[in-house]
Design a protein around this motif. Structure first.
Motif, PDB file in Angstrom:
ATOM      1  N   TYR A   1      54.567  24.584  42.065  1.00  0.00           N
ATOM      2  CA  TYR A   1      53.388  25.276  42.097  1.00  0.00           C
ATOM      3  C   TYR A   1      53.174  25.598  40.402  1.00  0.00           C
ATOM      4  CZ  TYR A   1      53.821  26.094  46.908  1.00  0.00           C
ATOM      5  OH  TYR A   1      54.164  25.958  48.373  1.00  0.00           O
ATOM      6  N   ASP A   2      51.829  25.214  39.968  1.00  0.00           N
ATOM      7  CA  ASP A   2      51.231  25.837  38.911  1.00  0.00           C
ATOM      8  C   ASP A   2      50.027  26.689  39.407  1.00  0.00           C
ATOM      9  OD1 ASP A   2      50.058  26.175  36.443  1.00  0.00           O
ATOM     10  OD2 ASP A   2      50.021  24.327  35.727  1.00  0.00           O
ATOM     11  N   ILE A   3      50.239  27.990  39.408  1.00  0.00           N
ATOM     12  CA  ILE A   3      49.410  28.810  39.934  1.00  0.00           C
ATOM     13  C   ILE A   3      48.846  29.969  38.982  1.00  0.00           C
ATOM     14  CG2 ILE A   3      51.248  30.259  41.080  1.00  0.00           C
ATOM     15  CD1 ILE A   3      49.290  30.951  43.156  1.00  0.00           C
ATOM     16  N   THR A   4      47.504  30.118  39.047  1.00  0.00           N
ATOM     17  CA  THR A   4      46.913  31.311  38.063  1.00  0.00           C
ATOM     18  C   THR A   4      45.988  32.125  38.980  1.00  0.00           C
ATOM     19  OG1 THR A   4      46.671  29.709  36.410  1.00  0.00           O
ATOM     20  CG2 THR A   4      45.308  31.560  36.180  1.00  0.00           C
ATOM     21  N   ALA A   5      45.962  33.523  38.613  1.00  0.00           N
ATOM     22  CA  ALA A   5      45.355  34.484  39.391  1.00  0.00           C
ATOM     23  C   ALA A   5      44.503  35.072  38.382  1.00  0.00           C
ATOM     24  CB  ALA A   5      46.224  35.498  39.964  1.00  0.00           C
ATOM     25  N   TYR A   6      43.337  35.391  38.912  1.00  0.00           N
ATOM     26  CA  TYR A   6      42.243  35.964  38.053  1.00  0.00           C
ATOM     27  C   TYR A   6      42.068  37.388  38.751  1.00  0.00           C
ATOM     28  CZ  TYR A   6      41.657  31.423  35.870  1.00  0.00           C
ATOM     29  OH  TYR A   6      41.892  30.194  35.354  1.00  0.00           O
ATOM     30  N   ALA A   7      41.816  38.507  37.901  1.00  0.00           N
ATOM     31  CA  ALA A   7      41.715  39.932  38.642  1.00  0.00           C
ATOM     32  C   ALA A   7      41.091  40.649  37.624  1.00  0.00           C
ATOM     33  CB  ALA A   7      43.159  40.400  38.764  1.00  0.00           C
ATOM     34  N   ASP A   8      40.328  41.931  38.250  1.00  0.00           N
ATOM     35  CA  ASP A   8      39.814  42.811  37.399  1.00  0.00           C
ATOM     36  C   ASP A   8      40.830  43.695  36.928  1.00  0.00           C
ATOM     37  OD1 ASP A   8      40.392  44.658  39.632  1.00  0.00           O
ATOM     38  OD2 ASP A   8      38.437  44.574  40.345  1.00  0.00           O
ATOM     39  N   ARG A   9      40.508  44.713  36.171  1.00  0.00           N
ATOM     40  CA  ARG A   9      41.423  45.687  35.423  1.00  0.00           C
ATOM     41  C   ARG A   9      42.066  46.462  36.357  1.00  0.00           C
ATOM     42  NH1 ARG A   9      37.132  44.910  31.874  1.00  0.00           N
ATOM     43  NH2 ARG A   9      37.832  44.280  29.763  1.00  0.00           N
ATOM     44  N   ASP A  10      41.677  46.634  37.756  1.00  0.00           N
ATOM     45  CA  ASP A  10      42.223  47.420  38.503  1.00  0.00           C
ATOM     46  C   ASP A  10      43.310  46.553  39.574  1.00  0.00           C
ATOM     47  OD1 ASP A  10      40.985  49.828  38.076  1.00  0.00           O
ATOM     48  OD2 ASP A  10      39.259  49.310  39.428  1.00  0.00           O
ATOM     49  N   GLY A  11      43.299  45.314  39.237  1.00  0.00           N
ATOM     50  CA  GLY A  11      44.157  44.627  40.209  1.00  0.00           C
ATOM     51  C   GLY A  11      43.668  43.865  41.397  1.00  0.00           C
ATOM     52  N   ARG A  12      42.179  44.006  41.545  1.00  0.00           N
ATOM     53  CA  ARG A  12      41.625  43.235  42.654  1.00  0.00           C
ATOM     54  C   ARG A  12      41.322  41.772  42.024  1.00  0.00           C
ATOM     55  NH1 ARG A  12      39.482  45.875  46.701  1.00  0.00           N
ATOM     56  NH2 ARG A  12      39.234  47.771  45.228  1.00  0.00           N
ATOM     57  N   LEU A  13      41.805  40.872  43.104  1.00  0.00           N
ATOM     58  CA  LEU A  13      41.704  39.556  42.986  1.00  0.00           C
ATOM     59  C   LEU A  13      40.480  39.061  42.636  1.00  0.00           C
ATOM     60  CD1 LEU A  13      44.560  38.097  45.346  1.00  0.00           C
ATOM     61  CD2 LEU A  13      44.817  38.326  42.804  1.00  0.00           C
ATOM     62  N   ILE A  14      39.982  38.089  41.845  1.00  0.00           N
ATOM     63  CA  ILE A  14      38.690  37.512  41.734  1.00  0.00           C
ATOM     64  C   ILE A  14      38.833  35.901  42.163  1.00  0.00           C
ATOM     65  CG2 ILE A  14      37.067  36.753  40.367  1.00  0.00           C
ATOM     66  CD1 ILE A  14      37.756  39.210  38.384  1.00  0.00           C
ATOM     67  N   ALA A  15      39.925  35.489  41.945  1.00  0.00           N
ATOM     68  CA  ALA A  15      40.066  33.878  42.261  1.00  0.00           C
ATOM     69  C   ALA A  15      41.616  33.341  42.017  1.00  0.00           C
ATOM     70  CB  ALA A  15      39.148  32.971  41.272  1.00  0.00           C
ATOM     71  N   ILE A  16      41.879  32.382  42.608  1.00  0.00           N
ATOM     72  CA  ILE A  16      43.316  31.912  42.645  1.00  0.00           C
ATOM     73  C   ILE A  16      42.878  30.295  42.332  1.00  0.00           C
ATOM     74  CG2 ILE A  16      45.195  31.117  43.679  1.00  0.00           C
ATOM     75  CD1 ILE A  16      45.337  34.050  43.217  1.00  0.00           C
ATOM     76  N   ASP A  17      43.699  29.842  41.434  1.00  0.00           N
ATOM     77  CA  ASP A  17      43.619  28.233  41.099  1.00  0.00           C
ATOM     78  C   ASP A  17      45.083  28.033  40.964  1.00  0.00           C
ATOM     79  OD1 ASP A  17      42.887  25.828  40.116  1.00  0.00           O
ATOM     80  OD2 ASP A  17      42.374  26.563  38.020  1.00  0.00           O
TER      81      ASP A  17
END
Length: 785
Positions: A292-308
């Motif tokens: 897996y090559d996995i990236t997570a995008y989140a806001d400053r509180d840790g709420r997920l925005i996207a997974i790639d």
């Protein structure tokens, strides 16, 4: 007429397993116990190289009639597991290798003798000349230009590419928190206590192949076998006797089964092949290898925005019947989001072909890998923002008020309270106490860490899911036959197979719940295509949902026929009669179901004129009201101690909270969870089949291929939640695989939590002492520099 359930006397009870009596007394019958008159033993000549052309095969002098190659198997077709998914490349698996071998252990010839030892001696004398070819062993290297081709006609080594697309350009530039990880899991070899095996004979009177084989899916094997042999299905009978564990390892059509059937007819006597452990390890390391090559995008509180993510699954050399090589990688793309809620998801999953045995769905299929990937990235998000990992999970889980919920890949979560499940294991594991212990031992060599994982398990998938895969098997209505015996016993005939699940007990509990007949008087018949209704078999945690629903349906229809006869015997209108607790009752009067049976079979002159002519035998069919599958779920928590001088990992505490809907037998559920966790610990810490650059397996004995034993599996604390599924007969969900899904992620997160103060993070499974010491020394060298 009313059909009364047995007042909870069947569903929800921890009934001791009926099948354990024969197993504990050693009176079970496995393939290795079967002895038929005139039976001979088989041994296979297997490829010692991973990739090469067969130039010649020389049979030993004087033994020519005891050795068979592909040229001797006239008219036998290769095993074909194709898929209609766009871009899927077909690979036919020869029963015996013809011009080329594609992995170590591939069968080239089969030898017949009076004993296994003699057959092996003959096999050792068979001479094969090869022109060895370069092997492709690494799943990422296999995709590179210029890599050796496993199947030349393809032009590359990618069997299927699955894409879930999304435009993440804006998110990549604007997300406050971005974390990326590269993760890898090892190839494993499924290790049921009993290996594969088959006894075959040709019934001349019925003109029928009869196979006794250790399989999870007798009816599917019959279909595949008939296709390879070029015969009709009524000419094939498959019997699965007692089977010593499956886990997916026995959910396929074997080349050995085809060979045994052909030779039984050709030679005119029964033949048997029983796999030894060296064969299993050398030629069948066939699951779990992911990258897996996995990236997570989140806001400053840790709420997920996207997974790639970009994922690769090593699917080995051949597409295995019936599930095909597509299922694992395609599953990755659809289930990677797990139980979380976010708005954008992109995933490309490659099914990479290598010179290794073909991949087979192992307990949990792709879920252990995707759980490890998503749970690792959740921990990375938490540490990037300085919060407890469980807090970030709670923030992103689908809340109970959103149920039923369709997630970003259109998985339909039927019911549940995921946050509560996680809160329970957090409380059980006592995170503040772990943090205090870490602070007290911040400079020690035995470091403590805590890790969590949470996942959902799609089970009992139906037609709406599997028809789209286009593979040789699509589940439809599950059927069961319910039949009263003349003395009032109940026979339940089902096409699924029980090989550790306890179905002889739990399906009897369902029959008891509906009719009230004593569980001791209920016999479950399974494993024989001549005696049971068609079924796709036991896989995907489907049996208690599908077969349990079919048994309940058949028993309710049977109850209506019983009630009509019982009302006649009681001389009351049928509308006043009810069935339950083993009797037909009308007011204060009652008649035993056994008396109803005796009337039908032995005193037909006393039957009512409107008695059902079909008698006291009913075939019932069942499909869940929504057949996209049930979604059980579980949270796992592990506390570990890591010895940074020796590299050892010791599990100090382990807690599980699971929700399998209404539990038919809580004791059996506990057994499934405990067994699954043991296998998950193997994935996390021990089990690995490495290959050298020439494709040679390097762990071909149990001295080298490590399995967890009793001393490596801690006492588990298991908490049950029971949120009914709104779509199934009793509200039950499939739960058989989940125990194996959560441990790799939970244990890996715990180990990394322990090592994080040292600047160490390990992103490869299993987490062995060597990998720990290597990472610790590298961190120390970096700090010193």
């Amino acid at each position: 007429m009313a059909v009364h359930n047995g007042a909870g006397s069947g569903i929800g009870r921890a009934v001791p397993r009926k099948e354990d009596e024969r197993h504990l007394r050693g009176t079970g019958e496995f393939v290795g116990d079967i002895r038929l008159a005139g039976m001979r033993e088989l041994a296979f000549v297997r490829s010692p190289i991973a990739h090469g052309r067969i130039l010649s095969i020389t049979k030993p002098a004087g033994r020519e009639r005891q050795v068979f190659t592909a040229a001797d198997l006239d008219g036998v077709k290769p095993i074909l597991a194709a898929s209609r998914l766009p871009g899927f490349k077909v690979s036919a698996q020869p029963v015996l290798a013809t011009d080329k071998v594609r992995h170590v252990g591939e069968a080239i010839a089969v030898c017949v003798a009076a004993s296994r030892a003699e057959a092996e001696d003959i096999a050792a004398d068979v001479e094969i000349e090869f022109a060895e070819l370069p092997a492709v062993v690494d799943m990422l290297a296999a995709q590179q230009a210029g890599a050796p081709l496993v199947h030349e006609a393809w032009g590359d080594n990618v069997g299927l590419e699955t894409r879930v697309d999304a435009d993440l350009a804006a998110i990549r530039t604007s997300a406050p928190v971005v974390v990326r990880r590269t993760l890898r899991t090892a190839r494993q070899c499924m290790s049921p206590m009993e290996g594969r095996g088959v006894v075959a004979h040709w019934d001349r009177r019925l003109e029928q192949f009869v196979l006794y084989t250790a399989t999870q899916m007798p009816h599917i094997v019959r279909t595949g076998l008939a296709g390879c042999l070029g015969v009709t299905e009524e000419q094939v009978r498959v019997v699965a006797p007692d089977v010593g564990g499956g886990f997916g390892y026995k959910g396929l059509l074997l080349p050995e089964e085809v060979c045994a059937a052909v030779l039984a007819r050709h030679l005119g006597h029964p033949v048997r092949w029983v796999e030894d452990r060296r064969e299993q390890l050398a030629g069948n390391a066939n699951c779990r290898e992911h990258h897996y090559d996995i990236t997570a995008y989140a806001d400053r509180d840790g709420r997920l925005i996207a997974i790639d993510a970009e994922a690769t699954v090593d699917s080995g050399a051949y597409s295995i019947y019936p599930f095909s090589s597509c299922i694992e990688a395609a599953q990755v793309a659809s289930i990677l989001p797990g139980p979380y809620r976010f708005d954008a998801f992109r995933c490309i999953a490659h099914s990479s072909v290598t010179n290794k045995p073909g991949i087979v769905p192992y307990r949990g299929v792709a879920r252990a890998g995707v759980c490890y990937a998503i749970e690792t990235i959740i921990d990375a998000v938490a540490h990037a923002i300085g919060r407890e990992p469980y807090e970030v999970r709670l923030m992103n889980l689908v809340p109970p008020e959103a149920m039923p919920f369709d997630n970003i890949t259109n998985k339909h979560f039927d019911s549940g309270d995921y946050p509560e499940c996680l809160r329970r294991v957090v409380a059980a594991i006592d995170v503040p106490a772990v943090r205090r212990r870490q602070a007290e031992n911040c400079n020690g060599t035995r470091r403590v860490g805590v890790g969590f994982s949470i996942f959902c398990e799609q089970a009992a998938h139906g037609t709406s899911v599997y028809w789209g895969w286009g593979i040789p098997m699509v589940p439809g209505f599950e059927q069961a036959v319910a039949r009263l015996t003349p003395d009032g016993g109940l026979e339940l005939r089902v096409g699924v197979h029980s090989h550790g699940q306890g179905l002889e007990t739990t399906l009897a509990q369902v029959g008891h719940e509906v009719l009230g007949i004593s569980i001791e008087r209920i016999r479950v018949v399974h494993g024989d295509t001549a005696l049971t209704p068609y079924s796709t078999g036991t896989w995907g945690s489907r049996c208690m949902v599908m077969a349990g629903g079919a048994v309940a349906t058949a028993c309710r229809e049977l109850a209506q026929r019983i009630a009509r006869i019982g009302a006649h015997l009681l001389q009351v209108p049928v509308e006043q009669a009810s069935v339950g607790a083993g009797v037909v009752r009308a007011g204060s009067a009652s008649v035993d179901i056994a008396e109803v049976a005796r009337t039908w079979y032995l005193r037909p002159q006393e039957l009512p004129v409107d008695a059902a002519p079909g008698g006291l035998e009913v075939t019932g069919g069942y499909k869940a009201r929504r057949d996209t599958g049930t979604f059980s779920y579980a949270a796992h928590a592990a506390v570990v101690e890591v010895d940074t001088e020796m590299g050892d990992v010791r599990i100090l505490d382990y807690a599980v909270c699971e929700d399998g809907g209404v539990l038919i037998n809580p004791m059996i559920v506990d057994g499934q969870v405990i067994g699954g966790v043991a296998q998950g610990i193997g994935t996390a810490l021990y089990e690995e089949m490495p290959f050298d650059v020439n494709g040679q397996p390097l762990a071909t004995t149990l001295a080298d291929y490590l399995l967890p034993g009793a001393s490596e599996v801690p006492m588990l604390r298991i908490d049950h939640m029971e949120t009914p599924s709104p779509y199934t007969e009793f509200g039950q969900k499939g739960i058989g695989e989940g125990g194996a899904v959560g441990p790799p992620a939970a244990i890996a997160n715990a180990v990394n939590d322990a090592l994080r103060p040292l600047g160490v993070e390990i992103n490869q499974l299993p987490i062995t002492p060597h990998r720990i010491l290597e990472a610790v020394l590298a961190a120390q060298a970096k700090q010193a520099a």
